[in-house]
Scaffold this active site. Structure first.
Site, PDB file in Angstrom:
ATOM      1  CB  CYS A 279      -0.964  -0.008   1.180  1.00  0.00           C
ATOM      2  SG  CYS A 279      -0.198  -0.043   2.817  1.00  0.00           S
ATOM      3  CG  HIS A 329      -4.816  -0.405   3.753  1.00  0.00           C
ATOM      4  ND1 HIS A 329      -3.927  -0.976   2.878  1.00  0.00           N
ATOM      5  CD2 HIS A 329      -5.895  -0.018   3.003  1.00  0.00           C
ATOM      6  CE1 HIS A 329      -4.441  -0.961   1.655  1.00  0.00           C
ATOM      7  NE2 HIS A 329      -5.625  -0.377   1.714  1.00  0.00           N
ATOM      8  CG  HIS A 341      -7.025   0.646  -1.608  1.00  0.00           C
ATOM      9  ND1 HIS A 341      -7.230  -0.282  -0.626  1.00  0.00           N
ATOM     10  CD2 HIS A 341      -8.122   0.565  -2.410  1.00  0.00           C
ATOM     11  CE1 HIS A 341      -8.404  -0.882  -0.795  1.00  0.00           C
ATOM     12  NE2 HIS A 341      -8.968  -0.382  -1.880  1.00  0.00           N
TER      13      HIS A 341
END
Length: 367
Positions: A279, A329, A341
């Site tokens: 990420c 995240h 993402h």
């Protein structure tokens, strides 16, 4: 005759009307039952989606932990290499000290060999050969100075040798500790990978549950389709960005257009290239293209730029998710309540609703 024909026509119409099926209006109980069933279906879908989201969060957390361990392993390896280099340098100094001491000892032996071999007679010979009292005193001082100097040199070299030996032992101990830590991290990584397999099974189960209720209206999918159309429009209207030196003003549309080029790229632990991204590796890569430097991990990037409130979000802002303020995240907000993402292992870069229950904060990094 006409009257008879008219009579039969009227009778035919009446019979047809009487035989036509008549559908009764649904009762209020039936309507209420249908509404309740629809709501139950929606509740079941929401429950299934929530279950999948919970499992996906666990996967994200595991990915984050695995990446941390991998980073720690990499750091440990670098530390081990540094310690090993120090050990080699120390060994070189140690050997040089031994050589210096040996040379000094050889010089010492040559100068006073007779004194060591013949004992006190050698000292007497030095003194007897003196020419007068003044020469005698000078010889005495010379012999004493030589003995003291050689003794001091020898002691200094031995002391240095002992110090280097102590350093060598300490470095060896440190090296053993780092190797041990590296072994522990590798064991931890193996366990996390094993846990990841178990979580993947749960993901499959959750996705199966959601498919059961897929007939319900999926507002998220409709919103995603709308967002994809907007992005396509942005890409068509945004000129190709050419990186240049120095400070550059970057538009939100330019960032969104560039980031969308990587849709479908697989997630990869520690990935920082189009071959595969994690990420934070994805967000770092996108902004590096525009000359904007971000930290490597979510823990770094949550401190980049400056904070923006949730109601002030605009495309290009970094959004972070996790628990207790600790990010696990992140992605890039693209507007319309959506963000792009790299989600987790087994998934690809995609667009999802940014409105998650584990939302932490957002950072603006564009100039």
């Amino acid at each position: 005759m006409k009257r008879v024909l008219k009579y039969f026509v009227v009778m035919f119409v009446l019979v047809a009307f009487i035989q036509k099926p008549v559908f009764a209006q649904p009762t209020s109980e039936q309507v209420q039952s249908q509404k309740e069933q629809l709501q139950a279906d929606k509740n079941e879908l929401k429950k299934a989606q929530g279950n999948r989201f919970e499992v996906e969060q666990k996967i994200e957390n595991l990915d984050n932990e695995i990446e941390e361990v991998m980073n720690q392993i990499a750091k440990n390896k670098n530390q081990i290499l540094k310690v090993q280099e120090d050990i080699k340098a120390n060994e070189k100094q140690y050997k040089q000290a031994e050589e210096d001491m040996k040379n000094e000892q050889d010089v010492f032996n040559k100068r006073v060999r007779a004194m060591y071999i013949n004992g006190a007679a050698a000292y007497l010979q030095v003194l007897v050969e003196a020419n007068g009292f003044s020469d005698f005193i000078s010889r005495v001082e010379a012999v004493r100075s030589i003995m003291q100097l050689d003794k001091k040199i020898t002691e200094n070299i031995k002391e240095k040798q002992e110090q280097l030996n102590a350093v060598k032992q300490n470095l060896n101990k440190k090296n053993q500790e780092l190797v041990s830590l590296n072994d522990e991290n590798n064991k931890k990584l193996s366990k996390l990978k094993s846990d990841k397999v178990d979580q993947s099974k749960l993901i499959e189960e959750a996705q199966s549950q959601e498919r059961v209720y897929a007939s319900a209206v999926n507002e998220s999918q409709a919103k995603l389709n709308e967002t994809m159309k907007q992005i396509e429009s942005i890409r068509n209207a945004t000129p190709k960005y050419t990186p240049s030196r120095g400070a550059v003003s970057v538009s939100s549309n330019t960032v969104v257009a560039y980031a969308s080029n990587f849709l479908g790229t697989p997630y990869l632990w520690g990935g920082t290239t189009p071959a595969g991204f994690d990420c934070s590796g994805f967000t770092q890569y996108v902004y590096r293209h525009f000359g904007i430097s971000l930290g490597r991990t979510t823990y770094d990037q949550i401190n980049d730029g400056y904070g923006v409130s949730r109601d002030q979000l605009r495309p290009g802002d970094l959004v972070f998710y996790g628990k207790g303020g600790s990010p696990s995240h992140m992605g890039i907000y693209i507007g319309n309540g959506m963000y792009i993402h790299s989600p987790r292992t087994g998934d690809v870069i995609k667009i999802s609703s940014y409105d998650r229950s584990d939302y932490i904060t957002a950072r603006r990094v564009m100039r």
